[in-house]
Enzyme design. Structure first.
Site, PDB file in Angstrom:
ATOM      1  N   GLU A   1       0.831  -1.208   0.000  1.00 37.87           N
ATOM      2  CA  GLU A   1       0.000   0.000   0.000  1.00 37.87           C
ATOM      3  C   GLU A   1       0.866   1.259   0.000  1.00 37.87           C
ATOM      4  O   GLU A   1       0.566   2.222  -0.706  1.00 37.87           O
ATOM      5  CB  GLU A   1      -0.934   0.014   1.225  1.00 37.87           C
ATOM      6  CG  GLU A   1      -1.946  -1.095   1.233  1.00 37.87           C
ATOM      7  CD  GLU A   1      -1.470  -2.381   1.904  1.00 37.87           C
ATOM      8  OE1 GLU A   1      -2.318  -3.239   2.166  1.00 37.87           O
ATOM      9  OE2 GLU A   1      -0.256  -2.527   2.169  1.00 37.87           O
TER      10      GLU A   1
ATOM     11  N   CYS B   1      -2.641  -3.290   7.029  1.00 40.00           N
ATOM     12  CA  CYS B   1      -2.211  -3.366   8.428  1.00 40.00           C
ATOM     13  C   CYS B   1      -2.429  -1.989   9.075  1.00 40.00           C
ATOM     14  O   CYS B   1      -2.860  -1.038   8.423  1.00 40.00           O
ATOM     15  CB  CYS B   1      -0.739  -3.756   8.501  1.00 40.00           C
ATOM     16  SG  CYS B   1       0.399  -2.459   7.925  1.00 40.00           S
TER      17      CYS B   1
END
Length: 183
Positions: free
Chosen positions: A77, A108
């Site tokens: 990401e 996360c």
């Protein structure tokens, strides 16, 4: 000292900038393909892409580079959002009708913060955090309230797109003895 993220050359071949996708499934298929290819080349089993929302045009792809770089923050990401911001020449991805992040696995705790700060208005997730935890990754403090916070900030969250395909990459990573670098 320089800290530099260089995406592998093959990323743009798998996630071709300018490609137009109409559905979440088409977009997720690219994120999963990135995760699968990265894993096959010795990297972590995570991939992501950023799309321009109004046009469905792919801006950038990225992969987890923790193992290749030796840097714990280079998650898929993070590299994808950074590539999109670099390609567009701005840190705010809410401009020009907005952008969305499509990621092969739920982000996360660190990446959830990056989502919020990047300006994307939509996040589409494949595998759930529990699937990453099941193979040994510690996703950090990700709670239902974390997702509610994003939603209150105006970020649409879509979960479980091509979940089986995304989870298959994680399972294969474990079967191959892939390194779990944050356990």
């Amino acid at each position: 000292m320089n800290i530099c993220v260089t995406l592998p050359d093959w990323v743009d071949a798998v996630a071709r900038p300018g490609t137009v996708c109409a559905t979440d499934e088409e977009k997720m298929a690219i994120a999963v393909a990135l995760a699968r290819e990265n894993m096959s080349r010795g990297g972590g089993p995570f991939g992501a892409v950023v799309f321009h929302r109004p046009s469905g045009r792919l801006v950038s792809g990225g992969v987890n580079l923790v193992l290749q770089s030796g840097l714990s923050s280079f998650h898929a990401e993070i590299t994808t959002l950074s590539a999109a911001q670099t390609r567009l020449g701005r840190y705010d991805l809410s401009a020009d009708g907005g952008h969305e992040l499509v990621t092969s696995s739920e982000p996360c705790a660190m990446c959830l913060g990056a989502v919020l700060w990047s300006g994307v208005k939509r996040v589409v997730c494949g595998a759930c955090c529990d699937a990453a935890r099941a193979i040994g990754f510690d996703e950090g403090p990700v709670f239902p309230e974390s997702w509610a916070y994003l939603r209150r900030a105006g970020i649409e969250v879509v979960e479980g797109v091509l979940c089986e395909e995304a989870e298959a990459v994680l399972k294969r990573y474990k079967e191959q003895g892939g390194v779990v670098y944050n356990a």
